[in-house]
Enzyme design. Structure first.
Site, PDB file in Angstrom:
ATOM      1  N   ARG A  25       6.199  48.723  47.118  1.00  0.00           N
ATOM      2  CA  ARG A  25       7.529  48.148  46.165  1.00  0.00           C
ATOM      3  C   ARG A  25       7.465  46.540  45.970  1.00  0.00           C
ATOM      4  O   ARG A  25       8.320  46.208  45.088  1.00  0.00           O
ATOM      5  CB  ARG A  25       8.855  48.963  46.606  1.00  0.00           C
ATOM      6  CG  ARG A  25       9.099  50.251  47.448  1.00  0.00           C
ATOM      7  CD  ARG A  25       9.046  51.376  45.948  1.00  0.00           C
ATOM      8  NE  ARG A  25       9.593  52.047  46.191  1.00  0.00           N
ATOM      9  CZ  ARG A  25       8.888  53.303  46.881  1.00  0.00           C
ATOM     10  NH1 ARG A  25       7.611  52.666  47.372  1.00  0.00           N
ATOM     11  NH2 ARG A  25       9.608  54.561  47.203  1.00  0.00           N
ATOM     12  N   GLU A  85      16.460  47.815  47.711  1.00  0.00           N
ATOM     13  CA  GLU A  85      15.654  48.493  47.094  1.00  0.00           C
ATOM     14  C   GLU A  85      15.946  48.455  45.455  1.00  0.00           C
ATOM     15  O   GLU A  85      14.904  47.137  44.590  1.00  0.00           O
ATOM     16  CB  GLU A  85      14.988  49.670  47.195  1.00  0.00           C
ATOM     17  CG  GLU A  85      13.230  49.721  46.676  1.00  0.00           C
ATOM     18  CD  GLU A  85      12.964  50.889  46.114  1.00  0.00           C
ATOM     19  OE1 GLU A  85      12.965  51.405  44.582  1.00  0.00           O
ATOM     20  OE2 GLU A  85      13.036  51.559  47.125  1.00  0.00           O
ATOM     21  N   SER A 104      16.442  55.424  46.910  1.00  0.00           N
ATOM     22  CA  SER A 104      16.392  54.567  47.743  1.00  0.00           C
ATOM     23  C   SER A 104      16.862  53.615  47.133  1.00  0.00           C
ATOM     24  O   SER A 104      16.547  52.892  46.886  1.00  0.00           O
ATOM     25  CB  SER A 104      14.961  54.553  48.367  1.00  0.00           C
ATOM     26  OG  SER A 104      13.919  55.467  48.655  1.00  0.00           O
TER      27      SER A 104
HETATM   28  N1  EPU Z   1      15.154  59.582  58.182  1.00  0.00           N
HETATM   29  C1  EPU Z   1      15.774  60.204  58.943  1.00  0.00           C
HETATM   30  N2  EPU Z   1      17.141  60.129  57.914  1.00  0.00           N
HETATM   31  C2  EPU Z   1      17.439  60.301  56.808  1.00  0.00           C
HETATM   32  C3  EPU Z   1      16.096  60.299  56.192  1.00  0.00           C
HETATM   33  C4  EPU Z   1      15.019  60.479  56.520  1.00  0.00           C
HETATM   34  O1  EPU Z   1      15.668  60.226  60.250  1.00  0.00           O
HETATM   35  O2  EPU Z   1      18.695  60.682  56.630  1.00  0.00           O
HETATM   36  C5  EPU Z   1      13.688  60.052  58.976  1.00  0.00           C
HETATM   37  C6  EPU Z   1      12.481  61.317  58.816  1.00  0.00           C
HETATM   38  O3  EPU Z   1      13.106  62.165  59.384  1.00  0.00           O
HETATM   39  C7  EPU Z   1      11.287  60.786  58.433  1.00  0.00           C
HETATM   40  C8  EPU Z   1      11.496  58.524  58.064  1.00  0.00           C
HETATM   41  O4  EPU Z   1      12.692  58.732  57.772  1.00  0.00           O
HETATM   42  O5  EPU Z   1      10.856  61.154  60.206  1.00  0.00           O
HETATM   43  C9  EPU Z   1      11.064  59.126  56.658  1.00  0.00           C
HETATM   44  O6  EPU Z   1      11.284  60.056  55.506  1.00  0.00           O
HETATM   45  P1  EPU Z   1      11.066  59.955  54.181  1.00  0.00           P
HETATM   46  O7  EPU Z   1       9.772  60.945  54.343  1.00  0.00           O
HETATM   47  O8  EPU Z   1      11.820  61.476  53.458  1.00  0.00           O
HETATM   48  O9  EPU Z   1      11.023  59.107  53.504  1.00  0.00           O
HETATM   49  P2  EPU Z   1      11.491  57.468  52.961  1.00  0.00           P
HETATM   50  O10 EPU Z   1      10.599  55.957  53.696  1.00  0.00           O
HETATM   51  O11 EPU Z   1      13.346  57.041  53.390  1.00  0.00           O
HETATM   52  C10 EPU Z   1      10.052  57.232  51.503  1.00  0.00           C
HETATM   53  C11 EPU Z   1      10.343  56.726  49.514  1.00  0.00           C
HETATM   54  C12 EPU Z   1      11.357  57.730  49.394  1.00  0.00           C
HETATM   55  C13 EPU Z   1       9.879  58.375  48.379  1.00  0.00           C
HETATM   56  C14 EPU Z   1       9.752  59.206  50.219  1.00  0.00           C
HETATM   57  C15 EPU Z   1       8.520  59.906  50.634  1.00  0.00           C
HETATM   58  C16 EPU Z   1      10.853  53.982  50.106  1.00  0.00           C
HETATM   59  C17 EPU Z   1      12.328  52.962  50.340  1.00  0.00           C
HETATM   60  N3  EPU Z   1      11.460  55.663  49.576  1.00  0.00           N
HETATM   61  O12 EPU Z   1      11.289  57.196  51.525  1.00  0.00           O
HETATM   62  O13 EPU Z   1      10.940  56.725  47.302  1.00  0.00           O
HETATM   63  O14 EPU Z   1      10.563  59.513  47.853  1.00  0.00           O
HETATM   64  O15 EPU Z   1       9.051  58.237  50.876  1.00  0.00           O
HETATM   65  O16 EPU Z   1       6.913  59.785  50.342  1.00  0.00           O
HETATM   66  O17 EPU Z   1      10.323  53.463  50.418  1.00  0.00           O
HETATM   67  C18 EPU Z   1      12.454  55.573  45.858  1.00  0.00           C
HETATM   68  O18 EPU Z   1      12.101  55.133  46.264  1.00  0.00           O
HETATM   69  O19 EPU Z   1      13.711  56.272  45.166  1.00  0.00           O
HETATM   70  C19 EPU Z   1      12.362  56.862  46.409  1.00  0.00           C
HETATM   71  C20 EPU Z   1      13.097  57.949  46.709  1.00  0.00           C
END
Ligand code: EPU
Length: 337
Positions: free
Chosen positions: A162, A333, A237
């Site tokens: 990012r 972010e 995010s």
């Molecule tokens: N999780 C929770 N609770 C929540 C959300 C997530 O426990 O409310 C846990 C999930 O269970 C999982 C982990 O956190 O074990 C990761 O969650 P997820 O796969 O949804 O991905 P993220 O790390 O929360 C990132 C990006 C997203 C992107 C997704 C999928 C960042 C800041 N965000 O989210 O990007 O879509 O991975 O690759 O890196 C964005 O930037 O606007 C965005 C949506």
């Protein structure tokens, strides 16, 4: 091209925050942009693309330049690849869908990410194991002060998680006017390793997915977790996933053995901010019209008439509680303005 006064920015930011721009101009060509810059580059400027990565907390006094540059052109092509030059104002998801329609592969995992193509390199957008940098060739940018063009190679952009040179050393100096990508026309390299994508494809009994199948899987996953800004104001995010040292990670892990994490390197560990926020008790919580989304705690939402200040207050409350409970600082972010 004309300058408008006291213009509401509500429909220009995906959070749907109703603040006013003192002066506002929309440009549709690079020449128009040069004219505006030549006249106003000594004043504070506010560049507006898709408005998908910002939280507006107050009226904007600077001149708002809305970058509405459009067009997609083929720069070069072989049997295997195509290079496309995409103007900055093209909506990112529409561009992804254009590529799917032409069977150009490489960005299907980035389906449904809000925002415009010209702002995508600034934060090296990413999802489901793919980042913009993977297909990026170069971008053209205008130097604000001198209105000269510059081409940035991938190396010059210094992409990170990012992150890019446009958020650091060159912040506020250049306007990206177009981005060139290299995509595949055959033998697409699919990235379906991400658990949710695999599950989605398996549930549809798809064994040899096409880029369209992958795009549709990503769209379905995102729609199930992430709110559509057209229905519920949000900026994706709100926070970045924090990256901590091995030492901090050990301490965190001992206290929270069930928490998910990714090893970035032997000395760096990434912890999902969504998990931290959920476990700090904020998931699905609503404070007036500002809230934390019920399916993805990383996303803050505007239920209708929240002000940018109210959303920011909620963000600070979350940041403080996460720090107190887990000893980890989560940083936004989105750009808070
Ligand atoms: N999780 C929770 N609770 C929540 C959300 C997530 O426990 O409310 C846990 C999930 O269970 C999982 C982990 O956190 O074990 C990761 O969650 P997820 O796969 O949804 O991905 P993220 O790390 O929360 C990132 C990006 C997203 C992107 C997704 C999928 C960042 C800041 N965000 O989210 O990007 O879509 O991975 O690759 O890196 C964005 O930037 O606007 C965005 C949506």
């Amino acid at each position: 091209m004309h300058i408008e006064n006291q213009k509401s920015l509500k429909k220009y930011n995906t959070f749907g925050i109703d603040v006013v721009a003192a002066t506002f101009v929309s440009v549709t060509t690079v020449d128009e942009l040069k004219v505006v810059l030549a006249k106003h580059s000594n004043k504070p400027l506010f560049l507006l693309g898709g408005g998908s990565n910002m939280l507006l907390t107050k009226a904007v006094e600077s001149l708002v330049i809305h970058l509405d540059l459009k067009g997609i052109t083929v720069v070069s092509e072989s049997d295997a690849n195509v290079r496309l030059k995409v103007m900055a104002g093209e909506n990112w998801h529409e561009f992804v869908q254009y590529c799917i329609g032409k069977n150009y592969g490489g960005i299907e995992n980035l389906s449904l990410i809000p925002g415009n193509t010209g702002t995508a390199p600034i934060q090296n957008i990413g999802a489901y194991g793919v980042e913009l940098k993977d297909t990026f060739v170069s971008c053209e940018a205008l130097h604000i002060k001198t209105q000269t063009h510059k081409t940035f190679s991938k190396a010059a952009c210094n992409f990170g998680y990012r992150n890019s040179v446009f958020k650091n050393e060159l912040k506020g100096e250049y306007i990206i006017t177009s981005v060139t990508f290299q995509l595949t026309k055959k033998d697409h390299q699919l990235h379906t390793g991400y658990g949710a994508i695999q599950d989605k494809l398996a549930s549809k009994n798809i064994k040899n997915p096409t880029i369209k199948d992958v795009s549709e899987a990503v769209i379905a996953i995102r729609q199930s977790k992430l709110p559509d800004p057209k229905e519920l104001g949000n900026s994706g995010s709100f926070f970045k996933n924090p990256v901590v040292s091995a030492e901090e990670f050990q301490q965190f892990r001992t206290q929270n053995p069930e928490a998910p994490f990714y090893e970035v390197s032997p000395t760096q560990f990434k912890i999902p901010a969504g998990w931290l926020i959920e476990n700090a008790g904020f998931k699905g919580k609503r404070f007036g019209d500002a809230g934390v989304h019920k399916n993805q705690a990383l996303v803050l939402v505007n239920y209708g008439n929240a002000t940018g200040e109210e959303i920011w207050e909620l963000a600070l409350k979350i940041q403080k509680k996460v720090k107190a409970q887990f000893g980890i600082f989560i940083e936004p972010e989105v750009n808070v303005i």
